[in-house]
Design a protein around this motif. Structure first.
Motif, mmCIF file in Angstrom:
data_model
loop_
_atom_site.group_PDB
_atom_site.id
_atom_site.type_symbol
_atom_site.label_atom_id
_atom_site.label_comp_id
_atom_site.label_asym_id
_atom_site.label_seq_id
_atom_site.Cartn_x
_atom_site.Cartn_y
_atom_site.Cartn_z
ATOM 1 N N VAL A 36 -32.755 -16.507 59.343
ATOM 2 C CA VAL A 36 -32.973 -18.056 59.332
ATOM 3 C C VAL A 36 -31.713 -18.835 59.069
ATOM 4 O O VAL A 36 -31.485 -19.956 59.673
ATOM 5 N N VAL A 37 -30.980 -18.429 58.003
ATOM 6 C CA VAL A 37 -30.006 -18.966 57.369
ATOM 7 C C VAL A 37 -28.888 -18.765 58.301
ATOM 8 O O VAL A 37 -28.018 -19.656 58.699
ATOM 9 N N LEU A 38 -28.676 -17.505 58.902
ATOM 10 C CA LEU A 38 -27.519 -17.157 59.750
ATOM 11 C C LEU A 38 -27.604 -17.946 61.098
ATOM 12 O O LEU A 38 -26.753 -18.783 61.775
ATOM 13 N N GLU A 39 -28.925 -18.135 61.536
ATOM 14 C CA GLU A 39 -29.097 -18.795 62.774
ATOM 15 C C GLU A 39 -28.725 -20.402 62.612
ATOM 16 O O GLU A 39 -28.318 -21.020 63.502
ATOM 17 N N ASP A 40 -29.231 -20.772 61.388
ATOM 18 C CA ASP A 40 -28.786 -22.221 61.064
ATOM 19 C C ASP A 40 -27.238 -22.564 61.019
ATOM 20 O O ASP A 40 -26.833 -23.485 61.750
ATOM 21 N N LEU A 41 -26.669 -21.591 60.589
ATOM 22 C CA LEU A 41 -25.206 -21.730 60.316
ATOM 23 C C LEU A 41 -24.393 -21.614 61.784
ATOM 24 O O LEU A 41 -23.500 -22.137 62.042
ATOM 25 N N VAL A 42 -24.945 -20.820 62.558
ATOM 26 C CA VAL A 42 -24.362 -20.644 63.953
ATOM 27 C C VAL A 42 -24.429 -21.502 64.893
ATOM 28 O O VAL A 42 -23.826 -22.161 65.528
ATOM 29 N N TRP A 43 -25.855 -22.192 64.735
ATOM 30 C CA TRP A 43 -26.071 -23.352 65.579
ATOM 31 C C TRP A 43 -25.189 -24.604 65.069
ATOM 32 O O TRP A 43 -25.014 -25.168 66.263
ATOM 33 N N MET A 44 -25.193 -24.628 63.671
ATOM 34 C CA MET A 44 -24.297 -25.766 63.269
ATOM 35 C C MET A 44 -22.941 -26.054 64.036
ATOM 36 O O MET A 44 -22.523 -26.797 64.171
ATOM 37 N N HIS A 45 -22.570 -24.410 63.837
ATOM 38 C CA HIS A 45 -21.176 -24.405 64.464
ATOM 39 C C HIS A 45 -21.098 -24.605 65.944
ATOM 40 O O HIS A 45 -20.087 -25.196 66.252
ATOM 41 N N MET A 46 -21.997 -23.983 66.482
ATOM 42 C CA MET A 46 -21.930 -24.132 67.746
ATOM 43 C C MET A 46 -21.965 -25.720 68.526
ATOM 44 O O MET A 46 -21.337 -26.072 69.255
ATOM 45 N N LYS A 47 -22.867 -26.286 67.828
ATOM 46 C CA LYS A 47 -23.094 -27.630 67.983
ATOM 47 C C LYS A 47 -21.786 -28.615 67.820
ATOM 48 O O LYS A 47 -21.580 -29.399 68.653
ATOM 49 N N ALA A 48 -21.139 -28.231 66.724
ATOM 50 C CA ALA A 48 -19.969 -28.934 66.492
ATOM 51 C C ALA A 48 -18.772 -28.448 67.443
ATOM 52 O O ALA A 48 -17.981 -29.434 67.890
ATOM 53 N N VAL A 49 -18.647 -27.310 67.890
ATOM 54 C CA VAL A 49 -17.790 -26.940 68.958
ATOM 55 C C VAL A 49 -18.119 -27.571 70.378
ATOM 56 O O VAL A 49 -17.151 -28.046 70.901
ATOM 57 N N ILE A 50 -19.323 -27.591 70.659
ATOM 58 C CA ILE A 50 -19.799 -28.136 71.848
ATOM 59 C C ILE A 50 -19.625 -29.665 72.036
ATOM 60 O O ILE A 50 -18.960 -30.327 72.903
ATOM 61 N N SER A 51 -19.829 -30.430 70.952
ATOM 62 C CA SER A 51 -19.856 -31.735 70.952
ATOM 63 C C SER A 51 -18.318 -32.151 70.926
ATOM 64 O O SER A 51 -17.826 -33.074 71.489
ATOM 65 N N TYR A 52 -17.096 -31.284 70.293
ATOM 66 C CA TYR A 52 -16.027 -31.546 70.152
ATOM 67 C C TYR A 52 -15.179 -31.309 71.614
ATOM 68 O O TYR A 52 -14.454 -32.281 71.802
ATOM 69 N N VAL A 53 -15.446 -30.175 72.094
ATOM 70 C CA VAL A 53 -14.931 -29.891 73.352
ATOM 71 C C VAL A 53 -15.476 -30.806 74.370
ATOM 72 O O VAL A 53 -14.581 -31.304 75.461
ATOM 73 N N THR A 54 -16.648 -31.328 74.511
ATOM 74 C CA THR A 54 -17.073 -32.358 75.412
ATOM 75 C C THR A 54 -16.541 -33.727 75.295
ATOM 76 O O THR A 54 -16.314 -34.521 76.309
ATOM 77 N N ARG A 55 -16.265 -33.931 73.897
ATOM 78 C CA ARG A 55 -15.817 -35.292 73.698
ATOM 79 C C ARG A 55 -14.177 -35.500 73.800
ATOM 80 O O ARG A 55 -13.476 -36.539 74.113
ATOM 81 N N HIS A 56 -13.547 -34.352 73.532
ATOM 82 C CA HIS A 56 -12.176 -34.298 73.148
ATOM 83 C C HIS A 56 -11.394 -33.169 74.357
ATOM 84 O O HIS A 56 -10.860 -32.249 73.661
ATOM 85 N N GLU A 57 -12.011 -33.017 75.512
ATOM 86 C CA GLU A 57 -11.503 -31.761 76.075
ATOM 87 C C GLU A 57 -10.109 -31.523 76.313
ATOM 88 O O GLU A 57 -9.491 -30.529 76.114
ATOM 89 N N SER A 58 -9.349 -32.697 76.373
ATOM 90 C CA SER A 58 -7.827 -32.728 76.811
ATOM 91 C C SER A 58 -7.237 -32.064 75.397
ATOM 92 O O SER A 58 -6.078 -31.231 75.507
ATOM 93 N N TYR A 59 -7.708 -32.670 74.318
ATOM 94 C CA TYR A 59 -6.796 -32.505 73.117
ATOM 95 C C TYR A 59 -7.132 -30.756 72.603
ATOM 96 O O TYR A 59 -6.490 -29.970 72.086
ATOM 97 N N PHE A 60 -8.470 -30.533 72.815
ATOM 98 C CA PHE A 60 -8.851 -29.323 72.544
ATOM 99 C C PHE A 60 -8.288 -28.181 73.211
ATOM 100 O O PHE A 60 -7.690 -27.211 72.867
ATOM 101 N N ARG A 61 -7.980 -28.465 74.665
ATOM 102 C CA ARG A 61 -7.264 -27.672 75.689
ATOM 103 C C ARG A 61 -5.781 -27.410 75.144
ATOM 104 O O ARG A 61 -5.355 -26.404 75.148
ATOM 105 N N ALA A 62 -5.436 -28.585 74.819
ATOM 106 C CA ALA A 62 -3.742 -28.441 74.244
ATOM 107 C C ALA A 62 -3.635 -27.770 73.146
ATOM 108 O O ALA A 62 -2.516 -26.700 73.068
ATOM 109 N N VAL A 63 -4.660 -27.795 72.184
ATOM 110 C CA VAL A 63 -4.401 -27.069 70.685
ATOM 111 C C VAL A 63 -4.753 -25.630 70.979
ATOM 112 O O VAL A 63 -3.944 -24.959 70.647
ATOM 113 N N MET A 64 -5.684 -25.312 71.721
ATOM 114 C CA MET A 64 -6.044 -23.888 71.966
ATOM 115 C C MET A 64 -5.096 -23.366 72.809
ATOM 116 O O MET A 64 -4.676 -21.814 72.418
ATOM 117 N N GLU A 65 -4.527 -23.859 73.904
ATOM 118 C CA GLU A 65 -3.411 -23.170 74.641
ATOM 119 C C GLU A 65 -2.379 -22.971 73.704
ATOM 120 O O GLU A 65 -1.559 -21.556 73.871
#
Length: 214
Positions: A36-65
């Motif tokens: 349950v701890v692992l699920e919470d941590l993974v879900w928290m990180h996934m939510k942060a990633v999903i939120s950031y990518v959808t809100r800042h796609e261009s910057y995310f793409r540039a940094v990751m590229e």
């Protein structure tokens, strides 16, 4: 890590334990994490990633590229160097095989010695051919990094409205989760996990969010 549960466990008691420690190989220390701890941590990180990518796609793409180009270019250089070495060794082995064959025919090399040396060369050739195939595949994967990044971004957009962790989302977005042994040096139990996302690897979401607020 191995998943451990029984019919006698409550959900909060199910956990993952280090497979190497449990198999008594001695190659790792005893450590575990509750599911349950692992699920919470993974879900928290996934939510942060999903939120950031959808809100800042261009910057995310540039940094990751930039990050992917640096890592892939280094890996490609190393793989191509090793590939060239393996190719040269294959050519050299062919020459060596011809030489020992001629020495055997001329009576300079016994049949027993020829058989032993030729078998050794053939074994090395087989290993090199397998390594060359793996290196070529790795190079192709590295060269597709930017294409992979675009695929990952498209996957993330599918889950822009995701409200809870689901097995399908986990399989599509996450490639691997590494769990470190806990650190108790501070007097408190701290345990780090590292999430590798499919197609792109590690995403420094905390670093990206700090840059956003800077």
């Amino acid at each position: 890590m191995r998943y451990c549960t029984t019919n006698y466990f409550e959900k909060r008691q199910a956990h993952f334990v280090c497979a190497n420690y449990r198999s008594n190989t001695g190659s790792c220390s005893a450590h575990y994490i509750r599911a349950v701890v692992l699920e919470d941590l993974v879900w928290m990180h996934m939510k942060a990633v999903i939120s950031y990518v959808t809100r800042h796609e261009s910057y995310f793409r540039a940094v990751m590229e930039h990050r992917l180009r640096l890592s892939s270019e280094e890996a490609i250089r190393a793989n191509k160097k090793r590939l060239a070495q393996a190719d040269r060794r294959l050519v050299e082995l062919d020459r060596l095989f011809i030489r020992i064959y001629e020495d055997n025919v001329a009576g300079k090399l016994s049949d027993e010695r020829f058989s032993m040396m030729s078998q050794s060369y053939e074994d090395e050739q087989m290993q090199l051919k397998a390594e060359i195939q793996t290196l070529q595949q790795d190079i192709e994967v590295q060269e597709r990094q930017i294409e992979n990044l675009e695929q990952f971004i498209q996957r993330v957009h599918k889950y822009a409205d995701l409200q809870e962790l689901t097995p399908y989302a986990l399989r599509e977005l996450v490639k691997a989760i590494c769990i470190e042994a806990p650190d108790k040096s501070s007097g408190k139990r701290r345990q780090n996990i590292h999430i590798s996302y499919d197609l792109v690897g590690f995403i420094p979401v905390d670093e990206l969010m700090k840059q956003e607020t800077a």
